[in-house]
Write a protein that holds these residues in place. Structure first.
Motif, PDB file in Angstrom:
ATOM      1  N   ARG A  88       0.770  -1.266   0.069  1.00  0.00           N
ATOM      2  CA  ARG A  88      -0.003  -0.004  -0.080  1.00  0.00           C
ATOM      3  C   ARG A  88       1.110   1.269   0.065  1.00  0.00           C
ATOM      4  NH1 ARG A  88      -3.450   2.878   3.725  1.00  0.00           N
ATOM      5  NH2 ARG A  88      -2.576   2.141   5.410  1.00  0.00           N
ATOM      6  N   ALA A  89       0.665   2.120  -1.110  1.00  0.00           N
ATOM      7  CA  ALA A  89       1.525   3.336  -1.082  1.00  0.00           C
ATOM      8  C   ALA A  89       0.591   4.329  -0.234  1.00  0.00           C
ATOM      9  CB  ALA A  89       1.500   3.863  -2.498  1.00  0.00           C
ATOM     10  N   LEU A  90       1.295   5.206   0.647  1.00  0.00           N
ATOM     11  CA  LEU A  90       0.982   6.088   1.518  1.00  0.00           C
ATOM     12  C   LEU A  90       1.312   7.519   1.204  1.00  0.00           C
ATOM     13  CD1 LEU A  90       1.903   4.163   4.605  1.00  0.00           C
ATOM     14  CD2 LEU A  90      -0.220   4.020   3.653  1.00  0.00           C
ATOM     15  N   PRO A  91       0.536   8.219   0.239  1.00  0.00           N
ATOM     16  CA  PRO A  91       1.263   9.289  -0.274  1.00  0.00           C
ATOM     17  C   PRO A  91       1.428  10.521   0.827  1.00  0.00           C
ATOM     18  CG  PRO A  91      -1.030   8.854  -1.471  1.00  0.00           C
ATOM     19  CD  PRO A  91      -0.667   7.916  -0.295  1.00  0.00           C
ATOM     20  N   LEU A 123       5.636  18.715   3.643  1.00  0.00           N
ATOM     21  CA  LEU A 123       4.006  19.097   3.442  1.00  0.00           C
ATOM     22  C   LEU A 123       3.407  17.466   3.113  1.00  0.00           C
ATOM     23  CD1 LEU A 123       3.752  22.114   1.338  1.00  0.00           C
ATOM     24  CD2 LEU A 123       3.582  22.060   3.814  1.00  0.00           C
ATOM     25  N   LEU A 124       2.385  17.197   3.869  1.00  0.00           N
ATOM     26  CA  LEU A 124       1.507  15.964   3.209  1.00  0.00           C
ATOM     27  C   LEU A 124       0.754  16.534   2.116  1.00  0.00           C
ATOM     28  CD1 LEU A 124       0.561  14.771   6.544  1.00  0.00           C
ATOM     29  CD2 LEU A 124       2.602  13.688   5.059  1.00  0.00           C
ATOM     30  N   PRO A 125       0.228  15.493   1.311  1.00  0.00           N
ATOM     31  CA  PRO A 125      -0.590  16.076   0.435  1.00  0.00           C
ATOM     32  C   PRO A 125      -1.831  16.974   0.486  1.00  0.00           C
ATOM     33  CG  PRO A 125      -0.262  13.592   0.134  1.00  0.00           C
ATOM     34  CD  PRO A 125       0.323  14.188   1.526  1.00  0.00           C
ATOM     35  N   GLU A 126      -2.265  17.037   1.905  1.00  0.00           N
ATOM     36  CA  GLU A 126      -3.368  18.071   2.178  1.00  0.00           C
ATOM     37  C   GLU A 126      -2.924  19.135   2.580  1.00  0.00           C
ATOM     38  OE1 GLU A 126      -2.729  14.888   5.747  1.00  0.00           O
ATOM     39  OE2 GLU A 126      -2.898  14.859   3.525  1.00  0.00           O
ATOM     40  N   ASN A 154       1.482  12.021  -4.670  1.00  0.00           N
ATOM     41  CA  ASN A 154       1.284  13.063  -3.544  1.00  0.00           C
ATOM     42  C   ASN A 154       1.048  14.262  -4.131  1.00  0.00           C
ATOM     43  OD1 ASN A 154       4.092  12.973  -4.480  1.00  0.00           O
ATOM     44  ND2 ASN A 154       4.385  13.955  -2.732  1.00  0.00           N
ATOM     45  N   ASP A 155       1.470  14.592  -5.519  1.00  0.00           N
ATOM     46  CA  ASP A 155       1.069  15.946  -5.949  1.00  0.00           C
ATOM     47  C   ASP A 155      -0.303  16.081  -6.600  1.00  0.00           C
ATOM     48  OD1 ASP A 155       3.713  16.875  -5.351  1.00  0.00           O
ATOM     49  OD2 ASP A 155       4.495  15.810  -7.020  1.00  0.00           O
ATOM     50  N   ALA A 156      -0.956  14.839  -6.914  1.00  0.00           N
ATOM     51  CA  ALA A 156      -2.081  14.907  -7.640  1.00  0.00           C
ATOM     52  C   ALA A 156      -3.306  15.630  -7.006  1.00  0.00           C
ATOM     53  CB  ALA A 156      -2.670  13.386  -7.719  1.00  0.00           C
ATOM     54  N   PRO A 157      -3.504  15.677  -5.732  1.00  0.00           N
ATOM     55  CA  PRO A 157      -4.657  16.598  -4.940  1.00  0.00           C
ATOM     56  C   PRO A 157      -4.268  18.038  -5.128  1.00  0.00           C
ATOM     57  CG  PRO A 157      -3.896  14.780  -3.581  1.00  0.00           C
ATOM     58  CD  PRO A 157      -2.839  14.660  -4.689  1.00  0.00           C
ATOM     59  N   ALA A 158      -2.763  18.358  -5.092  1.00  0.00           N
ATOM     60  CA  ALA A 158      -2.374  19.739  -5.341  1.00  0.00           C
ATOM     61  C   ALA A 158      -2.856  20.266  -6.850  1.00  0.00           C
ATOM     62  CB  ALA A 158      -1.157  20.269  -4.937  1.00  0.00           C
ATOM     63  N   LEU A 159      -2.355  19.429  -7.829  1.00  0.00           N
ATOM     64  CA  LEU A 159      -2.522  19.586  -9.162  1.00  0.00           C
ATOM     65  C   LEU A 159      -4.060  19.867  -9.576  1.00  0.00           C
ATOM     66  CD1 LEU A 159       0.377  18.616  -9.564  1.00  0.00           C
ATOM     67  CD2 LEU A 159      -0.432  17.623 -11.659  1.00  0.00           C
ATOM     68  N   MET A 206       4.845  16.011 -15.070  1.00  0.00           N
ATOM     69  CA  MET A 206       5.984  15.734 -15.629  1.00  0.00           C
ATOM     70  C   MET A 206       5.574  14.301 -16.469  1.00  0.00           C
ATOM     71  SD  MET A 206       7.838  18.304 -14.955  1.00  0.00           S
ATOM     72  CE  MET A 206       9.410  18.000 -15.299  1.00  0.00           C
ATOM     73  N   GLY A 207       5.833  14.333 -17.752  1.00  0.00           N
ATOM     74  CA  GLY A 207       5.372  13.038 -18.636  1.00  0.00           C
ATOM     75  C   GLY A 207       6.058  11.855 -18.418  1.00  0.00           C
ATOM     76  N   LYS A 208       7.529  11.946 -18.248  1.00  0.00           N
ATOM     77  CA  LYS A 208       8.459  10.993 -18.207  1.00  0.00           C
ATOM     78  C   LYS A 208       8.404  10.268 -16.790  1.00  0.00           C
ATOM     79  CE  LYS A 208      12.261  11.538 -21.462  1.00  0.00           C
ATOM     80  NZ  LYS A 208      13.571  11.854 -21.504  1.00  0.00           N
ATOM     81  N   SER A 209       8.519  11.201 -15.905  1.00  0.00           N
ATOM     82  CA  SER A 209       8.576  10.518 -14.287  1.00  0.00           C
ATOM     83  C   SER A 209       7.209  10.606 -13.759  1.00  0.00           C
ATOM     84  CB  SER A 209       9.371  11.480 -13.492  1.00  0.00           C
ATOM     85  OG  SER A 209       9.103  12.868 -13.542  1.00  0.00           O
ATOM     86  N   GLY A 210       6.102  11.070 -14.401  1.00  0.00           N
ATOM     87  CA  GLY A 210       4.758  11.382 -13.531  1.00  0.00           C
ATOM     88  C   GLY A 210       3.868   9.994 -13.529  1.00  0.00           C
ATOM     89  N   SER A 211       3.259   9.937 -12.206  1.00  0.00           N
ATOM     90  CA  SER A 211       2.690   8.817 -12.187  1.00  0.00           C
ATOM     91  C   SER A 211       1.447   8.719 -13.092  1.00  0.00           C
ATOM     92  CB  SER A 211       2.241   8.503 -10.633  1.00  0.00           C
ATOM     93  OG  SER A 211       1.566   9.701 -10.266  1.00  0.00           O
ATOM     94  N   ASP A 212       0.633   7.687 -13.161  1.00  0.00           N
ATOM     95  CA  ASP A 212      -0.555   7.594 -14.035  1.00  0.00           C
ATOM     96  C   ASP A 212      -1.462   8.664 -13.481  1.00  0.00           C
ATOM     97  OD1 ASP A 212       0.773   5.914 -15.582  1.00  0.00           O
ATOM     98  OD2 ASP A 212      -0.102   4.111 -14.709  1.00  0.00           O
ATOM     99  N   VAL A 213      -1.750   8.444 -12.162  1.00  0.00           N
ATOM    100  CA  VAL A 213      -2.911   9.409 -11.569  1.00  0.00           C
ATOM    101  C   VAL A 213      -2.710  10.750 -11.835  1.00  0.00           C
ATOM    102  CG1 VAL A 213      -2.053   9.166  -9.233  1.00  0.00           C
ATOM    103  CG2 VAL A 213      -4.341   9.841  -9.461  1.00  0.00           C
ATOM    104  N   THR A 214      -1.337  11.255 -11.692  1.00  0.00           N
ATOM    105  CA  THR A 214      -0.922  12.461 -11.742  1.00  0.00           C
ATOM    106  C   THR A 214      -1.238  13.144 -13.482  1.00  0.00           C
ATOM    107  OG1 THR A 214       0.885  12.300 -10.317  1.00  0.00           O
ATOM    108  CG2 THR A 214       0.927  14.084 -11.560  1.00  0.00           C
TER     109      THR A 214
END
Length: 675
Positions: free
Chosen positions: A422-425, A541-544, A568-573, A582-590
């Motif tokens: 389990r990932a913990l963002p 900073l946590l995602p929230e 962990n950046d997805a909520p802020a985005l 970032m396309g190369k290093s970005g996660s699928d959800v981001t």
């Protein structure tokens, strides 16, 4: 004028219309709008020449009829369809005006209106077509066939569309890669400029990702297919740009709403232009109708309707050619108004490839054991720190006779699949490895997890180690086995070469220095911030917390763009006015959440994209001002009785053509600002 472009947009949206690999893109001559406009112009020229030379009237009538039919039947039919839906289309007004002019003997004037009207419609179709083709042509880069290696080691040739994830493809020197995948054997230099924009070939070896359509250099590669052809990077580029082309910016939506009301007003005013003079003057019906048709032509909002989409669509296509995917024209409008840019650190301002610099293990544990245990837990993770730990574990060797329990069981099993993961963002990961509950946590999360042990020396031994690593500008994670800290792994990343220049140019464009929002420690964050020229830093900073920082700036009146790569950046985005991934290093959800994607992770494209967006917005405003001014001047002259029909046609439709051509200027390669 919007009707002229709708068939082209529908073709772009159609589910079965994407060209197969190897299929050549159709030329501009294939556009029916261009063909009809050319035919209308040819008939107009012949009819005018015959009339001037005193040619046979029947032939003149045939040519005039052909001119009107070829240039006006499609917008006329579209206008009638819209009318059946109780929508008054400006295209129908133009056709009615042209036919009315011909009916009172002004065949030349009506024909001129039809020709220029068809030409401006063809220009809009060309703008949309070039926007579509400039990116869809990427599909032609992919080869039609690929060489697959079966389980018995035999090679066979298959269509690239039939490749499945897990297939092993052999790519020989000089061949194009048939699918997105990971190199499993071999080494070579791969030219992927057409996909990522990189000017020099990239060295690829086992574990590296390659893209469909990139060209292999001098080495032999065996590539494991990662995704089917329909989900490749190239296919995603095409899908995203087509989606962007099909959207409408807020300005365009406002204009379309205004167009309907305005068109009804023009029709009502035209009727008044016919009725009132007949009642209060002694003008002939022919003169009254001529004045009314002139008013209808010059008052129609053709150029206003065409003012928005060509520059915005051209800007979307230009960005796509330079490795930036803008998901909609709405995003382009928002980008032009950004006042604050907020960056993530790891994988965004830095290269996202941190390296393990030191490992400190608890008593009874070996350093390599700690690394390999953490790597086994991080194996399913997409985070850059997890990949760094996995890379360090592959370089390490088990220490015979050292350690016990989960560490010994995990030794030599770096690629072991975690039983539970389990990932913990913003915190880390947790997994079950070799029967043990393993956590790889940030120092903050580790403090919370071991709060009960803080008073004992055994529980707090790792804290000074973390402090030393962070004081040196590194990032540390704490490895726990069954709730007990067993090691600290320190890592350090390098700043992207283009980050300082990108930060400086963004500060110049927005009038405000970008900010840094990171979950990393303050020392590491400040070290990176100093290197790139950022003074406003928020760390730990946590995602929230990132979301709260973005919302606070928005409440202060700032228009915020967040640039990040991790989960962990997805909520802020999502919370920001605009999110760029970032396309190369970005996660699928981001990548899914973001409004735009920087495909080759080049931060230098951000200020260039913002410059193009502002240029497109400025062009839209100029178009609207020009179109409105032309309408006001021509309507004023017509009401005063000083505007001949040919001059009204030339002025009104001429401004439409000028606006259409000007919008295409952003398709030029030199329109992209180079760093």
């Amino acid at each position: 004028m919007t009707a002229a472009v709708r068939p082209v947009v529908r073709r772009a949206e159609g589910p079965g219309r994407a060209p197969r690999p190897g299929r050549p893109a159709s030329g501009l001559a294939g556009l029916r709008e261009v063909r009809w406009a050319a035919g209308s112009l040819a008939c107009f020229a012949l009819a005018a020449l015959l009339g001037a030379a005193g040619g046979p009237p029947p032939l003149q009538w045939v040519l005039w009829a052909a001119c009107y039919a070829s240039g006006g039947w499609e917008p006329g039919a579209a206008g009638l369809r819209a009318l059946r839906a109780r929508v008054l289309d400006v295209d129908l007004l133009m056709v009615v005006a042209a036919v009315a002019a011909a009916a009172i003997g002004q065949r030349f004037d009506g024909g001129l209106l039809i020709v220029i009207f068809a030409t401006s419609g063809a220009l809009e179709a060309v703008a949309t077509h070039r926007t579509e083709q400039s990116v869809r042509a990427l599909l032609d880069l992919a080869p039609e066939t690929a060489t697959v290696l079966d389980d018995a080691g035999h090679e066979r040739e298959v269509a690239t569309g039939d490749l499945k994830p897990g297939d092993t493809v052999v790519v020989r020197p000089g061949e194009r890669v048939g699918a997105d995948g990971t190199v499993r054997a071999g080494a070579s230099e791969v030219d992927q400029a057409s996909i990522t924009g990189e000017s020099t070939p990239a060295v690829k070896g086992p574990g590296d990702e390659v893209y469909s359509g990139s060209v292999n250099g001098s080495g032999l590669l065996r590539v494991e297919v990662a995704r089917p052809a329909s989900e490749s990077v190239v296919a995603r580029i095409v899908a995203l740009v087509e989606a962007a082309s099909a959207t409408k910016a807020r300005t365009q939506l406002f204009i379309e709403r205004l167009e309907q009301r305005y068109s009804v007003t023009v029709v009502a005013a035209t009727v008044a232009f016919v009725v009132v003079p007949l009642l209060v003057t002694d003008w002939s019906f022919r003169r009254v109708l001529l004045e009314a048709m002139t008013f209808m032509i010059v008052a129609s909002p053709c150029a206003v309707v065409l003012a928005t989409m060509p520059p915005l669509l051209s800007a979307v296509a230009l960005a796509g050619r330079h490795g930036v995917l803008v998901k909609s024209t709405v995003v382009l409008e928002q980008l032009a108004g950004i006042t604050t840019v907020a960056f993530d650190k790891t994988g965004t301002l830095t290269a996202g490839r941190p390296e393990v610099t030191s490992v400190v293990a608890a008593a009874g544990w070996g350093r390599d054991e700690v690394v390999r245990l953490a790597a086994a837990a991080e194996a399913p993770s997409e985070h850059a720190l997890g990949r760094a730990i996995a890379a360090a574990a592959r370089r390490s060797k088990p220490e015979p006779g050292s350690g016990s329990g989960a560490g010994a069981a995990a030794a030599g099993a770096v690629e072991a699949q975690a039983g539970t993961f389990r990932a913990l963002p913003g915190r880390g990961v947790e997994a079950v490895v070799a029967g043990a509950y393993v956590e790889v946590l940030s120092p903050r999360a580790a403090s919370e997890a071991t709060a009960g042990e803080a008073a004992s020396d055994a529980g707090a031994w790792w804290r000074p180690v973390v402090g030393d690593a962070e004081a040196e500008g590194g990032t540390a994670v704490v490895v726990l086995a069954d709730g007990t800290p067993v090691g600290v792994i320190a890592m350090r990343d390098r700043v992207r070469l283009d980050a300082p220049d990108a930060v400086a140019r963004l500060a110049e464009l927005t009038g405000r220095r970008p900010v840094l929002l990171t979950g990393d420690n303050l020392a590491a964050a400040r070290q990176v911030a100093e290197q790139v020229g950022i003074t406003d830093v928020a760390a730990g900073l946590l995602p929230e917390d990132k979301v709260a920082a973005v919302v606070a700036r928005q409440a202060a009146g700032e228009v915020v763009m967040v640039v990040g790569d991790g989960v962990n950046d997805a909520p802020a985005l999502a919370a920001a006015n605009l999110g760029m991934a970032m396309g190369k290093s970005g996660s699928d959800v981001t990548l899914q959440v973001a409004d735009g994607v920087i495909m080759r992770d080049a931060l230098s494209t951000l200020p260039a994209l913002m410059t193009v967006a502002r240029r497109a917005r400025r062009m839209v405003h100029q178009h609207l001002a020009l179109a409105s001014a032309v309408i006001v001047v021509l309507v004023g002259l017509d009401v005063a009785g000083h505007l001949p029909l040919p001059l009204g046609v030339a002025g009104h439709e001429g401004s439409t053509v000028v606006i259409g051509l000007n919008g295409l200027r952003l398709l030029r390669r030199r329109a992209w600002p180079e760093p």
